[in-house]
Design an enzyme around this catalytic site. Structure first.
Site, PDB file in Angstrom:
ATOM      1  N   ASP A   1       0.907  -1.140   0.000  1.00  0.00           N
ATOM      2  CA  ASP A   1       0.000   0.000   0.000  1.00  0.00           C
ATOM      3  C   ASP A   1       0.949   1.193   0.000  1.00  0.00           C
ATOM      4  O   ASP A   1       1.516   1.538   1.037  1.00  0.00           O
ATOM      5  CB  ASP A   1      -0.864  -0.018   1.267  1.00  0.00           C
ATOM      6  CG  ASP A   1      -1.778   1.193   1.339  1.00  0.00           C
ATOM      7  OD1 ASP A   1      -1.579   2.134   0.543  1.00  0.00           O
ATOM      8  OD2 ASP A   1      -2.676   1.209   2.197  1.00  0.00           O
ATOM      9  N   HIS A   2       1.149   1.799  -1.182  1.00  0.00           N
ATOM     10  CA  HIS A   2       2.251   2.760  -1.292  1.00  0.00           C
ATOM     11  C   HIS A   2       2.089   3.957  -0.345  1.00  0.00           C
ATOM     12  O   HIS A   2       3.064   4.614  -0.020  1.00  0.00           O
ATOM     13  CB  HIS A   2       2.449   3.220  -2.739  1.00  0.00           C
ATOM     14  CG  HIS A   2       1.336   4.047  -3.271  1.00  0.00           C
ATOM     15  ND1 HIS A   2       0.225   3.491  -3.850  1.00  0.00           N
ATOM     16  CD2 HIS A   2       1.159   5.379  -3.295  1.00  0.00           C
ATOM     17  CE1 HIS A   2      -0.593   4.458  -4.203  1.00  0.00           C
ATOM     18  NE2 HIS A   2      -0.056   5.617  -3.882  1.00  0.00           N
TER      19      HIS A   2
ATOM     20  N   HIS B   1      -5.814   2.419   1.987  1.00  0.00           N
ATOM     21  CA  HIS B   1      -4.996   3.537   2.468  1.00  0.00           C
ATOM     22  C   HIS B   1      -5.549   4.155   3.754  1.00  0.00           C
ATOM     23  O   HIS B   1      -4.839   4.334   4.736  1.00  0.00           O
ATOM     24  CB  HIS B   1      -4.962   4.689   1.459  1.00  0.00           C
ATOM     25  CG  HIS B   1      -4.512   4.306   0.097  1.00  0.00           C
ATOM     26  ND1 HIS B   1      -3.512   3.402  -0.126  1.00  0.00           N
ATOM     27  CD2 HIS B   1      -4.906   4.745  -1.127  1.00  0.00           C
ATOM     28  CE1 HIS B   1      -3.326   3.296  -1.435  1.00  0.00           C
ATOM     29  NE2 HIS B   1      -4.159   4.085  -2.055  1.00  0.00           N
TER      30      HIS B   1
END
Ligand code: NDP
Length: 522
Positions: free
Chosen positions: A210-211, A273
């Site tokens: 999950d960047h 996120h």
């Protein structure tokens, strides 16, 4: 300052290196190959290859490494390298590749083209991996990165296993797999994918990316909370009134209308996120700073998130869909006019949810989260609003004494800001809110590295702290599923439409209005 990067062949002297100036370098020590599935795709071109190049430029990659691209497209080795160089020129934060470094870097790049369901392509991949182990000294350590449409994730894992590339067949080195988002599109599909992946890889070898979690300000949430003594004593229901988490975008669905029609804001942003941010803000102090101690605490918070029953959804969640309007002087179309989107689409481009965490620390403190496209401004932040002062001593009758807020700014600004009351200079005791701001760029004098650089480096090191563990993914799906199912069954209402460039739909304002609160201005 001039730097030297060691390569197996020679030392490459590059002159001043902006990526290392003022930064601590944590070099990956294990030699390894990294295989990118989906290497003809957008993410690889814009983010992943530039990240690899900058990891090399920054001296973080191990001395012995190989990069293998894998896609269906037919590309010669030369084409793969040349398109790679063009992507770096266009998207890398360090600009076009340096000739000397590029010669070494590109000599380590190989490409395998073929279908994902064809075992022969995987045998070809295996041959390259084994050759690299011999030629580049990569010692059978393998990191597989799945950057393809999620529909082929399970197939790739199955074929890796069938071709003898799974971890149990690799007795000489380590094997790890990074899996791009989304991990499933519902609770059932996530469980089905997990079952397939877990048949081949152990949980400790799976890195669900999950960047958002790789961004510096997100990592700083833990430092702010647990490396300072001043915040923790007030980080609870006694002092905190409410928390707002916002992930607002100005972009629409771009060329991904078809994808978005099967997703929506809740799936695309909140389930992963935003819920991850919530977990970092709300978790208890971990007993140690290792991956599992941190992830244990995040999981506990998520399990304490109060499930919302079907009958209550409208009191806890609001959605929206954008209609035509102006943004930055441009007239932009409605979501239903975008390419690949149905004219009757019921998909939400905005979602807001009120969560409660049923623990001693957070009982009855609302966590309002929202995310949307085509909003007034790009802004991701976490705003912690403290309670009203218990007794008003100062301020003229007309003065509004605002509640203290602490804002963690994630993008586009990166930093922390605290709002508090101060006396306005002059003979009277007028009170006004003022801000104290910390900004990463000016505070540390360095630009933070893109999240993908941090995360790929971590996966190569075997540090899973910033990756999501399966139990957290599963519970996040459990919490959002009732909302998704309710929205799929009911048509969007008029109060859900919002104009491009606005703050979002009236339905979201009503969600907070019912509690006597307002959203922060985006
Ligand atoms: P792309 O659509 O650009 O394609 C990725 C790759 O998969 C390409 O190499 C493509 O090329 C291959 N591919 C496409 N369709 C299929 C198919 N049906 N079967 C097999 N292979 C296929 O995707 P992105 O690069 O944008 O995204 C990759 C992953 O990263 C996705 O999971 C996405 O959700 C995620 N992601 C992407 C972001 C982005 O900004 N792009 C941001 C965050 C996550 P070829 O036809 O040559 O095989």
């Amino acid at each position: 300052m001039s730097i030297s990067l060691a390569t197996p062949q020679a030392d490459v002297t590059l002159g001043p290196n902006p990526l290392r100036e003022g930064l601590e370098v944590d070099r990956v020590t294990d030699p390894c190959n990294i295989v990118f599935f989906g290497a003809s795709g957008d993410l690889f071109k814009r983010m992943l290859l530039p990240a690899m190049y900058n990891l090399r430029l920054g001296g973080i990659l191990p001395e012995n490494f190989g990069i293998i691209g894998f896609s269906r497209s037919t590309l010669s080795q030369e084409e793969f390298r040349e398109t790679g160089r063009a992507s770096i020129a266009e998207f890398s934060r360090s600009g076009p590749a340096h000739d000397t470094l590029w010669n070494d870097f590109s000599s380590r790049m190989s490409y395998v083209g073929g279908e994902f369901d064809d075992i022969e392509t995987f045998y070809a991949l295996r041959r390259i991996l084994e050759e690299n182990d011999e030629k580049l000294g990569t010692q059978a350590n393998r990191l597989f990165y799945l950057s393809t449409p999620p529909s082929v994730f399970a197939e790739i894992v199955k074929q890796l296993d069938a071709a003898g590339l799974g971890p149990r067949d690799n007795t000489k080195g380590w094997s790890r797999i990074i899996i791009e988002k989304p991990f499933g599109t519902s609770l059932d599909s996530a469980r089905a994918l997990q079952a397939e992946v877990a048949r081949v890889f152990d949980e400790k070898q799976i890195y669900r990316i999950d960047h958002y979690l790789g961004k510096e300000p997100v990592q700083d949430i833990m430092a702010l909370r647990f490396a300072n003594v001043i915040f923790e004593p007030i980080w609870n229901r006694q002092y905190i009134d409410s928390i707002q988490i916002t992930a607002a975008e100005t972009v629409g669905v771009e060329q991904r209308g078809g994808y978005y029609e099967n997703s929506g804001a809740l799936r695309d942003m909140i389930q992963n996120h935003v819920i991850n941010l919530l977990a970092l803000v709300a978790m208890e102090p971990p007993i140690r700073s290792d991956a599992d101690s941190i992830r244990d605490e995040k999981f506990k918070v998520l399990t304490a998130m109060r499930p919302v029953s079907q009958e209550n959804i409208d009191n806890y969640a609001a959605r929206g869909q954008y209609v035509e309007g102006n943004l930055d002087g441009k007239s932009l179309p409605a979501y239903r006019q975008e390419n690949g989107v149905s004219k009757e689409s019921n998909i939400e481009t905005f979602a807001a949810v009120k969560f409660f965490i049923d623990t001693w620390r957070w009982a009855e403190v609302p966590f309002y989260v929202r995310s949307g496209k085509r909003l007034a401004r790009k802004c991701s932040e976490i705003a912690v609003t403290f309670k009203q002062i218990p007794h008003r001593l100062f301020g003229e009758a007309g003065d509004h004494i605002a509640q203290n807020t602490l804002v963690i700014k994630i993008q586009p600004e990166e930093g922390v800001s605290i709002t508090f009351a101060a006396k306005v200079p002059g003979p009277k005791m007028h009170i006004r809110s003022v801000n104290m701001d910390f900004n990463y760029g000016s505070g540390f004098g360095v630009v933070s590295a893109p999240a993908y650089e941090r995360l790929i480096g971590d996966a190569m090191r075997g540090d899973a702290t910033l990756f999501t563990r399966w139990d957290a993914v599963e519970v996040a799906w459990e919490r959002v599923m009732p909302i998704l199912e309710h929205w799929e069954r009911t048509p969007l209402q008029d109060s859900s439409r919002y104009t491009v460039g606005s703050q979002g739909p009236q339905s979201a304002a009503n969600l907070l209005g019912a509690d006597g609160r307002e959203w922060r201005q985006i």
